[in-house]
Scaffold this motif. Structure first.
Motif, PDB file in Angstrom:
ATOM      1  N   MET A   1      14.906  -5.939 -71.872  1.00 16.06           N
ATOM      2  CA  MET A   1      15.891  -5.318 -72.743  1.00 16.06           C
ATOM      3  C   MET A   1      16.970  -6.297 -73.160  1.00 16.06           C
ATOM      4  SD  MET A   1      17.821  -1.718 -72.254  1.00 16.06           S
ATOM      5  CE  MET A   1      19.116  -2.315 -71.187  1.00 16.06           C
ATOM      6  N   ARG A   2      17.199  -6.352 -74.458  1.00 14.16           N
ATOM      7  CA  ARG A   2      18.347  -7.052 -75.033  1.00 14.16           C
ATOM      8  C   ARG A   2      19.002  -6.059 -75.974  1.00 14.16           C
ATOM      9  NH1 ARG A   2      15.469 -10.760 -78.028  1.00 14.16           N
ATOM     10  NH2 ARG A   2      13.584 -10.678 -76.782  1.00 14.16           N
ATOM     11  N   ASP A   3      20.103  -6.438 -76.588  1.00 11.93           N
ATOM     12  CA  ASP A   3      20.771  -5.493 -77.486  1.00 11.93           C
ATOM     13  C   ASP A   3      19.852  -5.032 -78.609  1.00 11.93           C
ATOM     14  OD1 ASP A   3      22.988  -5.472 -76.024  1.00 11.93           O
ATOM     15  OD2 ASP A   3      24.292  -6.523 -77.446  1.00 11.93           O
ATOM     16  N   ASP A   4      19.102  -5.973 -79.167  1.00 14.06           N
ATOM     17  CA  ASP A   4      18.294  -5.623 -80.339  1.00 14.06           C
ATOM     18  C   ASP A   4      16.807  -5.551 -80.044  1.00 14.06           C
ATOM     19  OD1 ASP A   4      17.998  -8.255 -79.845  1.00 14.06           O
ATOM     20  OD2 ASP A   4      18.144  -8.926 -81.907  1.00 14.06           O
ATOM     21  N   TYR A   5      16.432  -5.609 -78.791  1.00 16.85           N
ATOM     22  CA  TYR A   5      15.010  -5.579 -78.451  1.00 16.85           C
ATOM     23  C   TYR A   5      14.780  -4.871 -77.134  1.00 16.85           C
ATOM     24  CZ  TYR A   5      10.318  -7.243 -77.292  1.00 16.85           C
ATOM     25  OH  TYR A   5       8.992  -7.299 -76.952  1.00 16.85           O
ATOM     26  N   MET A   6      13.730  -4.102 -77.064  1.00 12.13           N
ATOM     27  CA  MET A   6      13.412  -3.443 -75.800  1.00 12.13           C
ATOM     28  C   MET A   6      11.903  -3.260 -75.687  1.00 12.13           C
ATOM     29  SD  MET A   6      14.950   0.038 -74.194  1.00 12.13           S
ATOM     30  CE  MET A   6      14.497   1.073 -75.554  1.00 12.13           C
ATOM     31  N   LYS A   7      11.413  -3.455 -74.470  1.00  5.51           N
ATOM     32  CA  LYS A   7       9.998  -3.213 -74.198  1.00  5.51           C
ATOM     33  C   LYS A   7       9.947  -2.286 -72.998  1.00  5.51           C
ATOM     34  CE  LYS A   7       5.694  -5.757 -74.056  1.00  5.51           C
ATOM     35  NZ  LYS A   7       5.074  -7.063 -74.160  1.00  5.51           N
ATOM     36  N   PHE A   8       9.235  -1.194 -73.127  1.00 10.23           N
ATOM     37  CA  PHE A   8       9.160  -0.267 -71.991  1.00 10.23           C
ATOM     38  C   PHE A   8       7.801   0.415 -71.899  1.00 10.23           C
ATOM     39  CE2 PHE A   8       9.633   3.825 -74.186  1.00 10.23           C
ATOM     40  CZ  PHE A   8      10.198   3.445 -75.385  1.00 10.23           C
ATOM     41  N   GLU A   9       7.550   0.953 -70.710  1.00 14.29           N
ATOM     42  CA  GLU A   9       6.309   1.703 -70.483  1.00 14.29           C
ATOM     43  C   GLU A   9       6.635   3.181 -70.536  1.00 14.29           C
ATOM     44  OE1 GLU A   9       5.216   0.462 -66.589  1.00 14.29           O
ATOM     45  OE2 GLU A   9       5.014  -1.621 -67.204  1.00 14.29           O
ATOM     46  N   LEU A  10       5.761   3.924 -71.153  1.00 16.57           N
ATOM     47  CA  LEU A  10       5.900   5.383 -71.193  1.00 16.57           C
ATOM     48  C   LEU A  10       4.614   5.950 -70.605  1.00 16.57           C
ATOM     49  CD1 LEU A  10       7.485   7.905 -72.303  1.00 16.57           C
ATOM     50  CD2 LEU A  10       6.167   7.633 -74.381  1.00 16.57           C
ATOM     51  N   ARG A  11       4.765   6.747 -69.560  1.00 13.97           N
ATOM     52  CA  ARG A  11       3.578   7.282 -68.881  1.00 13.97           C
ATOM     53  C   ARG A  11       3.597   8.797 -68.797  1.00 13.97           C
ATOM     54  NH1 ARG A  11       1.160   2.943 -66.290  1.00 13.97           N
ATOM     55  NH2 ARG A  11       2.585   1.189 -66.151  1.00 13.97           N
ATOM     56  N   ASP A  12       2.440   9.354 -68.497  1.00 16.55           N
ATOM     57  CA  ASP A  12       2.274  10.798 -68.263  1.00 16.55           C
ATOM     58  C   ASP A  12       2.655  11.640 -69.468  1.00 16.55           C
ATOM     59  OD1 ASP A  12       1.440  10.108 -65.801  1.00 16.55           O
ATOM     60  OD2 ASP A  12       3.338  10.505 -64.802  1.00 16.55           O
ATOM     61  N   THR A  13       2.305  11.185 -70.643  1.00 21.78           N
ATOM     62  CA  THR A  13       2.452  12.017 -71.831  1.00 21.78           C
ATOM     63  C   THR A  13       1.320  11.623 -72.778  1.00 21.78           C
ATOM     64  OG1 THR A  13       3.997  12.803 -73.502  1.00 21.78           O
ATOM     65  CG2 THR A  13       4.090  10.473 -72.984  1.00 21.78           C
ATOM     66  N   ASP A  14       1.252  12.198 -73.953  1.00 24.82           N
ATOM     67  CA  ASP A  14       0.120  11.861 -74.820  1.00 24.82           C
ATOM     68  C   ASP A  14       0.560  11.122 -76.088  1.00 24.82           C
ATOM     69  OD1 ASP A  14       1.159  13.830 -76.329  1.00 24.82           O
ATOM     70  OD2 ASP A  14      -0.645  15.043 -76.484  1.00 24.82           O
ATOM     71  N   ALA A  15      -0.425  10.732 -76.863  1.00 24.55           N
ATOM     72  CA  ALA A  15      -0.134   9.904 -78.037  1.00 24.55           C
ATOM     73  C   ALA A  15       0.714  10.642 -79.061  1.00 24.55           C
ATOM     74  CB  ALA A  15      -1.442   9.438 -78.672  1.00 24.55           C
ATOM     75  N   SER A  16       0.632  11.981 -79.093  1.00 21.87           N
ATOM     76  CA  SER A  16       1.400  12.708 -80.103  1.00 21.87           C
ATOM     77  C   SER A  16       2.898  12.554 -79.859  1.00 21.87           C
ATOM     78  CB  SER A  16       1.004  14.183 -80.133  1.00 21.87           C
ATOM     79  OG  SER A  16       1.426  14.840 -78.972  1.00 21.87           O
ATOM     80  N   VAL A  17       3.294  12.603 -78.582  1.00 22.84           N
ATOM     81  CA  VAL A  17       4.721  12.446 -78.268  1.00 22.84           C
ATOM     82  C   VAL A  17       5.156  11.002 -78.526  1.00 22.84           C
ATOM     83  CG1 VAL A  17       6.439  12.536 -76.434  1.00 22.84           C
ATOM     84  CG2 VAL A  17       4.757  14.356 -76.642  1.00 22.84           C
ATOM     85  N   ALA A  18       4.310  10.050 -78.111  1.00 20.70           N
ATOM     86  CA  ALA A  18       4.637   8.643 -78.341  1.00 20.70           C
ATOM     87  C   ALA A  18       4.792   8.371 -79.832  1.00 20.70           C
ATOM     88  CB  ALA A  18       3.542   7.759 -77.750  1.00 20.70           C
ATOM     89  N   ASN A  19       3.886   8.931 -80.629  1.00 21.60           N
ATOM     90  CA  ASN A  19       3.942   8.691 -82.065  1.00 21.60           C
ATOM     91  C   ASN A  19       5.119   9.421 -82.711  1.00 21.60           C
ATOM     92  OD1 ASN A  19       2.849   7.391 -84.356  1.00 21.60           O
ATOM     93  ND2 ASN A  19       2.076   9.368 -85.054  1.00 21.60           N
ATOM     94  N   ALA A  20       5.435  10.603 -82.200  1.00 26.67           N
ATOM     95  CA  ALA A  20       6.594  11.328 -82.730  1.00 26.67           C
ATOM     96  C   ALA A  20       7.862  10.519 -82.481  1.00 26.67           C
ATOM     97  CB  ALA A  20       6.694  12.702 -82.090  1.00 26.67           C
ATOM     98  N   LEU A  21       7.970   9.941 -81.291  1.00 31.12           N
ATOM     99  CA  LEU A  21       9.143   9.117 -80.983  1.00 31.12           C
ATOM    100  C   LEU A  21       9.219   7.916 -81.924  1.00 31.12           C
ATOM    101  CD1 LEU A  21       9.300   9.037 -77.085  1.00 31.12           C
ATOM    102  CD2 LEU A  21      11.017   9.942 -78.633  1.00 31.12           C
ATOM    103  N   ARG A  22       8.082   7.280 -82.140  1.00 28.17           N
ATOM    104  CA  ARG A  22       8.053   6.114 -83.037  1.00 28.17           C
ATOM    105  C   ARG A  22       8.462   6.514 -84.451  1.00 28.17           C
ATOM    106  NH1 ARG A  22       4.851   4.025 -86.863  1.00 28.17           N
ATOM    107  NH2 ARG A  22       3.666   5.962 -86.787  1.00 28.17           N
ATOM    108  N   ARG A  23       7.903   7.614 -84.930  1.00 30.15           N
ATOM    109  CA  ARG A  23       8.218   8.063 -86.286  1.00 30.15           C
ATOM    110  C   ARG A  23       9.689   8.419 -86.444  1.00 30.15           C
ATOM    111  NH1 ARG A  23       3.950  10.140 -89.715  1.00 30.15           N
ATOM    112  NH2 ARG A  23       5.433  11.630 -90.534  1.00 30.15           N
ATOM    113  N   VAL A  24      10.232   9.084 -85.404  1.00 27.59           N
ATOM    114  CA  VAL A  24      11.640   9.481 -85.479  1.00 27.59           C
ATOM    115  C   VAL A  24      12.541   8.250 -85.447  1.00 27.59           C
ATOM    116  CG1 VAL A  24      13.487  10.661 -84.249  1.00 27.59           C
ATOM    117  CG2 VAL A  24      11.306  11.803 -84.586  1.00 27.59           C
ATOM    118  N   MET A  25      12.205   7.277 -84.600  1.00 29.05           N
ATOM    119  CA  MET A  25      13.028   6.063 -84.523  1.00 29.05           C
ATOM    120  C   MET A  25      13.071   5.348 -85.869  1.00 29.05           C
ATOM    121  SD  MET A  25      12.526   4.142 -80.917  1.00 29.05           S
ATOM    122  CE  MET A  25      11.146   4.826 -80.074  1.00 29.05           C
ATOM    123  N   ILE A  26      11.943   5.309 -86.572  1.00 33.72           N
ATOM    124  CA  ILE A  26      11.894   4.599 -87.847  1.00 33.72           C
ATOM    125  C   ILE A  26      12.578   5.397 -88.955  1.00 33.72           C
ATOM    126  CG2 ILE A  26      10.345   3.788 -89.662  1.00 33.72           C
ATOM    127  CD1 ILE A  26       8.354   3.070 -87.379  1.00 33.72           C
TER     128      ILE A  26
END
Lengths: 318, 147
Positions: free
Chosen positions: A17-42
């Motif tokens: 994690m830096r101010d403008d960059y972050m890498k994280f693991e997301l577990r125990d959920t499905d691709a729909s939630v992961a994709n919803a998060l990505r879409r909302v962030m953008i």
């Protein structure tokens, strides 16, 4: 009647994690939630960006619209955006979008008096609100602050002048990409790579080395001491199937087994600087929650259906 | 010149309902929900959450046209449940899931920041300005441990 809950309990682990960059693991959920998060962030996390420009004097080489467009694309610090109002539903200014609740005013005055070209940058934008200012990259880029001059808007030669007033407003990326706080957001399935040791032992050293080389990214390595092939970086695997094809070509199908774990994701989030990468994720979760709340059935829909439902039951003879 | 306003894509027009519900006339326990001004973001998470419900026989969504900013979610359930109940349950479960995700991330964030602070304190080539920023962060961490 209350139904059974099918809720999941997702887990998160921060890798980097830096101010403008972050890498994280997301577990125990499905691709729909992961994709919803990505879409909302953008597209749906709000930020502040310049939306209206009144040009007083512009004798630069760029035309007014060109400059207005460039101003719009400058990222502004938007930590306050989540609590700001959208201009279109602001009561204080009847939607003309010029009040303190929904807008921030900027002024820019620049004139070149010397023979040297003058760079007009985001640092020349003077804000009426110290919480909303052009993003300062000097920290994260690791350069000396004296070297940093902000984002160049236009260059002026001797005698040219630029004077303008700009209004910044809250907005979302769905409206115009200038409001998107995300530079890139990606996620991938975490791969589970297993080498069939029995088949691997049947290969010669050269074959092992050739097989390791067949991967376009460095996923595997050959250990000269133990003469074994090891998985060094499973996440470097791009699901390109090259090693699988190579194994088949060598007459050893099933040499390696790659499974994408369907409930485990590796996210990378790059922010434009408008909000911190970590805050971007928190805001995205909040926005998604608000969206879900908005699609709840309203009371009158439920009531109308109850009446109709009974009527329907009568008609069916029940 | 006659281009529609960009905000028409996500602002529900006045006099229109965000969600409308329509029972299937032929099949019992089947219904369509028309959600105005939503897209795959909501449609897909709803659909997948509905699939986890064993009383849901069918759940699907469609975006009828890219320029009609609405989605239609169709649900068919067993007699143990109803489309409306399954729909509400799916939203509640997703909401709780996001609550959990948020609190989990906040805990991880604090843990990460405290680790960063302690490693930074021990490295000598740490900039002072940087150090000041981290000092503020440890204050937050201490509070988190106290309460």
């Amino acid at each position: 009647m209350e139904g059974k809950s099918y809720q999941r309990l997702p887990r998160v682990k921060i890798r980097e994690m830096r101010d403008d960059y972050m890498k994280f693991e997301l577990r125990d959920t499905d691709a729909s939630v992961a994709n919803a998060l990505r879409r909302v962030m953008i597209a749906e996390v709000p930020t502040v960006a310049i939306d209206l420009v009144e040009i007083e004097i512009n004798s630069s080489v760029l035309n007014d619209e060109f400059i207005a467009h460039r101003l719009g694309l400058i990222p502004l610090t938007s930590d306050r955006a989540m609590s700001m109002r959208f201009s279109r539903d602001c009561d204080a200014c009847d939607g003309d979008g010029q009040c303190e609740f929904c807008s921030v005013e900027f002024h820019l005055r620049a004139k070149c008096h010397s023979d040297q070209t003058l760079d007009v940058t985001s640092k020349d934008l003077l804000s009426s609100d110290h919480t909303v200012v052009p993003v300062d990259f000097s920290d994260s880029a690791g350069m000396e602050s004296s070297e940093q001059k902000g984002i160049i808007i236009v260059k002026l030669r001797r005698g040219q002048e630029l004077r303008l007033r700009a209004i910044a407003r809250k907005g979302i990326g769905k409206d115009h990409a200038k409001w998107s706080p995300a530079a890139t957001v990606t996620f991938m399935y975490e791969p589970d790579i297993r080498i069939n040791e029995e088949l691997m032992d049947m290969l010669t050293l050269d074959e092992k080395k050739a097989w390791v080389e067949s991967s376009p990214t460095k996923v595997f390595d050959f250990d000269p001491k133990t003469e074994k092939v090891v998985v060094v970086d499973p996440e470097a695997y791009t699901y390109d199937d090259e090693v699988i094809k190579k194994a088949e070509a060598m007459g050893k199908p099933g040499l390696v087994d790659v499974i994408a774990k369907e409930d485990s994701f590796i996210f990378t989030v790059e922010s434009t600087g408008a909000v911190k990468a970590s805050q971007l994720l928190l805001n995205a979760i909040e926005v998604l929650k608000q969206k879900l709340d908005a699609v709840r059935l309203s009371e009158d829909t439920v009531e109308a259906d109850d009446q109709f439902g009974e009527l329907g039951a009568h008609m069916r003879g029940g | 010149m006659n281009a529609p306003d960009r905000y028409e894509r996500f602002v529900v027009p006045e006099g229109t309902k965000k969600v409308s519900y329509e029972r299937d006339t032929k099949i019992i326990n089947a219904a369509s929900f028309t959600i105005e001004r939503e897209d795959h973001t909501i449609g897909n998470i709803l659909r997948m959450q509905l699939h986890r419900d064993e009383n849901v026989l069918f759940a699907g969504y469609k975006l009828p046209h890219p320029l009609q900013y609405k989605i239609i979610v169709r649900i068919h359930t067993t007699s143990q449940s109803s489309p409306m109940q399954a729909y509400n349950q799916a939203i509640n479960d997703l909401d709780k899931e996001l609550d959990h995700l948020k609190s989990c991330f906040e805990v991880m964030l604090l843990r990460w920041q405290s680790i960063q602070w302690s490693t930074n304190r021990h490295s000598k080539n740490c900039k002072e300005a940087y150090f000041d920023k981290r000092c503020q962060i440890i204050v937050v961490c201490c509070h988190a441990n106290l309460y």
